[in-house]
Scaffold this active site. Structure first.
Site, PDB file in Angstrom:
ATOM      1  N   CYS A 153      16.371  -9.610 -41.555  1.00 18.52           N
ATOM      2  CA  CYS A 153      17.498  -8.875 -42.139  1.00 18.52           C
ATOM      3  C   CYS A 153      18.599  -8.622 -41.117  1.00 18.52           C
ATOM      4  O   CYS A 153      19.777  -8.759 -41.400  1.00 18.52           O
ATOM      5  CB  CYS A 153      17.030  -7.518 -42.648  1.00 18.52           C
ATOM      6  SG  CYS A 153      15.913  -7.632 -44.023  1.00 18.52           S
ATOM      7  N   VAL A 157      22.431  -9.406 -41.597  1.00 18.36           N
ATOM      8  CA  VAL A 157      23.427  -8.355 -41.819  1.00 18.36           C
ATOM      9  C   VAL A 157      24.646  -8.576 -40.922  1.00 18.36           C
ATOM     10  O   VAL A 157      25.783  -8.404 -41.341  1.00 18.36           O
ATOM     11  CB  VAL A 157      22.803  -6.957 -41.576  1.00 18.36           C
ATOM     12  CG1 VAL A 157      23.871  -5.889 -41.495  1.00 18.36           C
ATOM     13  CG2 VAL A 157      21.825  -6.619 -42.684  1.00 18.36           C
TER      14      VAL A 157
HETATM   15  S1  SF4 Z   1      13.488  -5.752 -41.747  1.00 16.59           S
HETATM   16 FE1  SF4 Z   1      13.818  -7.376 -43.259  1.00 16.59          FE
HETATM   17  S2  SF4 Z   1      12.968  -9.217 -42.340  1.00 16.59           S
HETATM   18 FE2  SF4 Z   1      12.168  -7.483 -41.172  1.00 16.59          FE
HETATM   19  S3  SF4 Z   1      10.198  -7.057 -42.133  1.00 16.59           S
HETATM   20 FE3  SF4 Z   1      11.722  -5.722 -43.101  1.00 16.59          FE
HETATM   21  S4  SF4 Z   1      12.402  -6.841 -44.919  1.00 16.59           S
HETATM   22 FE4  SF4 Z   1      11.358  -8.313 -43.574  1.00 16.59          FE
END
Ligand code: SF4
Length: 523
Positions: A153, A157
């Protein structure tokens, strides 16, 4: 607070000793800020009502206990299925720790996967430098022959561009120009682990074939490609190999992590073992066709097969249960021009025999289930074949089109007339349904055990036992080695289901002198 060296106890039953009971009670009253137990019970009972279910299903923006995982987790599994390939996640280290432990706990195996550990500075300035160092180090330390990159993520982002970063890493000499680095953007705020698998696979297709289509001709190698999708039953890879071998069909199983996730203990650690060879992927456009075993989760893969490889990607359903295994084998037979061999016909006959033998115990039994889209469809279909009644079928990562397909499948079976499909719902929704429309059993991954416990808390007559079929299964051993596809898979699932019914019957009828008129030796 002592342990006796000759009799070391684990937490259970140790914590049932008086001194531990006392400590735990003190902890609850002094530091846990526990709510009043009567009030908690009152709220618990309310959450089991129809009124609560209706409120629960009105939830719009909050997910509680998702029945899915995030995209890069799927991308990692996909990467593990290729020979000497190191999954590499561009993003936070904690995410990768989660993916690895998730797979460790399910497969009971070490899982190789690296991250370039983006921290605060990378979140502000971008993670290109992390990638330069990461690719260089990963290659030098772990000596892979391919690195498959996905993202967490955080990287998504801030909009990190994998294509540009990898190109720059090559340009600046951090990694050789010709070293294979397929990649996929896998933002976890959309989709699920199945989307991530699909994205990574398409990234690999793209890397090895998009610019290499000159001279490729559909059907010229006489092979059938098989794409498994996000598949965690290792037996399913093996059963595909076996069925194709028995049919005498030349094939490529495009992605096969069954060796690296099931390496023998023989004194030699293997970071890489087995997997689809890069040469097979390069040759894949020359095949007659590509069959997608979990078509609902492979939208991008299909688009690439049809658009770039110019193969039909013939429509099939997941080969689960009797009919859809028949359809799959007949499709392979038609495409390859090979008859279905006697050995598979015999295996089919054995499955039919088993279904007839167990029919009396399964007919009319009510099952609720949750899981990935293709599994949910296949399992529902198989339950119909067994004369069982699916009550609620829940798929968290699914759209309206999927719900329509599931509704259609149910409308075509006499056992599906009251089945309700739930797309985009989570396990907290599912929990409500287990109270308001109690089935005989639920089918799903390990997380269902907490729903079982809740139903039992309401009273033994409300308990819904969990049958563990799905991913992840953390709290039972070795089930990931089983098979759920093909006739062999149907045999395993039938055995699991019918014995769950018989176990439950034994449990309910074993009271001596009261119900043991039905506590039979022979079932
Ligand atoms: S932050 Fe995003 S990529 Fe990382 S474990 Fe959580 S949902 Fe998955």
């Amino acid at each position: 607070m002592t342990q006796i060296v000759d009799d070391i106890k684990p937490s259970y039953p140790l914590f049932r000793d008086d001194e531990y009971k006392e400590v735990l009670a003190r902890k609850q009253s002094t530091v846990e800020e526990r709510h009043d137990p009567d009030r908690m019970e009152e709220i618990f009972q309310w959450t089991t009502t129809q009124e609560y279910q209706e409120l629960n299903f009105k939830r719009e923006v909050l997910t509680i206990n998702p029945a899915k995982a995030c995209q890069p987790l799927g991308a990692v599994l996909c990467a593990l299925g290729f020979e000497k390939t190191l999954p590499y996640v561009h993003g936070s280290q904690g995410c990768v720790a989660y993916f690895r432990t998730y797979f460790n706990r399910h497969f009971k195996e070490p899982v190789a996967c690296v991250s370039d550990s983006m921290t605060e500075d990378a979140a502000v300035f971008g993670g290109q430098k992390n990638m330069f160092d990461g690719l260089e180090n990963a290659k030098a330390l772990y000596r892979p022959e391919m690195i498959a990159v996905s993202t967490t993520c955080m990287a998504e982002v801030i909009g990190d561009d994998l294509n540009a970063f990898i190109a720059n890493a090559r340009k600046e000499g951090h990694i050789a120009q010709d070293f294979p680095i397929p990649f996929a953007h896998t933002p976890s705020f959309v989709g699920s682990h199945t989307t991530g698998w699909d994205n990574m696979f398409e990234g690999i297709q793209r890397y090895f074939t998009l610019n290499e289509m000159a001279g490729k001709e559909v059907g010229s190698n006489g092979k059938i490609n098989i794409v498994p999708g996000f598949e965690t039953y290792l037996g399913n890879y093996r059963v595909m190999h076996r069925m194709m071998r028995e049919m005498g069909v030349d094939y490529s199983l495009l992605c096969d992590p069954s060796e690296v996730l099931d390496t023998p203990t023989d004194g030699e650690y293997r970071m890489y073992d087995g997997g689809t060879r890069i040469a097979e992927m390069k040759d894949a456009p020359n095949s007659i066709d590509t069959l997608l075993l979990q078509p609902w989760q492979l939208a991008k893969t299909r688009k690439f097969v049809q658009g770039t490889w110019k193969q039909p990607a013939s429509e099939i359903n997941i080969p689960m249960g009797l009919d859809w295994t028949d359809d799959f084998l007949m499709k392979v037979s038609e495409l390859a021009g090979k008859p279905i061999p006697e050995s598979l016909a015999k295996e089919r006959g054995r499955l039919v025999d088993m279904m007839a033998d167990s029919h009396a115990w399964l007919h009319g039994k009510r099952f609720a289930l949750y899981g990935d889209a293709d599994f949910a469809l296949g399992m529902t279909k198989f339950l119909f074949e067994l004369g069982a009644e699916p009550t609620h079928v829940l798929v968290h990562h699914a759209n309206k089109r999927f719900k329509k397909a599931l509704d259609k499948l149910c409308s075509e079976s006499p056992y599906g007339q009251s089945t309700r499909a739930h797309a985009g719902k989570d396990l907290w929704h599912f929990r409500s349904l287990m109270f308001t429309d109690k089935p005989d059993f639920m089918i799903g991954n390990s997380y269902g055990k907490f729903i079982q416990r809740d139903t039992l808390h309401k009273g033994k007559e409300h308990e819904v036992p969990l049958i563990r079929i799905g991913f992840p299964i953390f709290d039972r051993h070795h089930l990931h080695r089983m098979t759920t596809l093909g006739y062999e898979g149907a045999m395993y699932m039938l055995t699991t289901l019918v014995n769950a019914v018989l176990d439950r019957l034994d449990e309910e009828t074993r009271e001596m002198g009261v119900t043991d008129y039905n506590y039979d030796l022979i079932r």
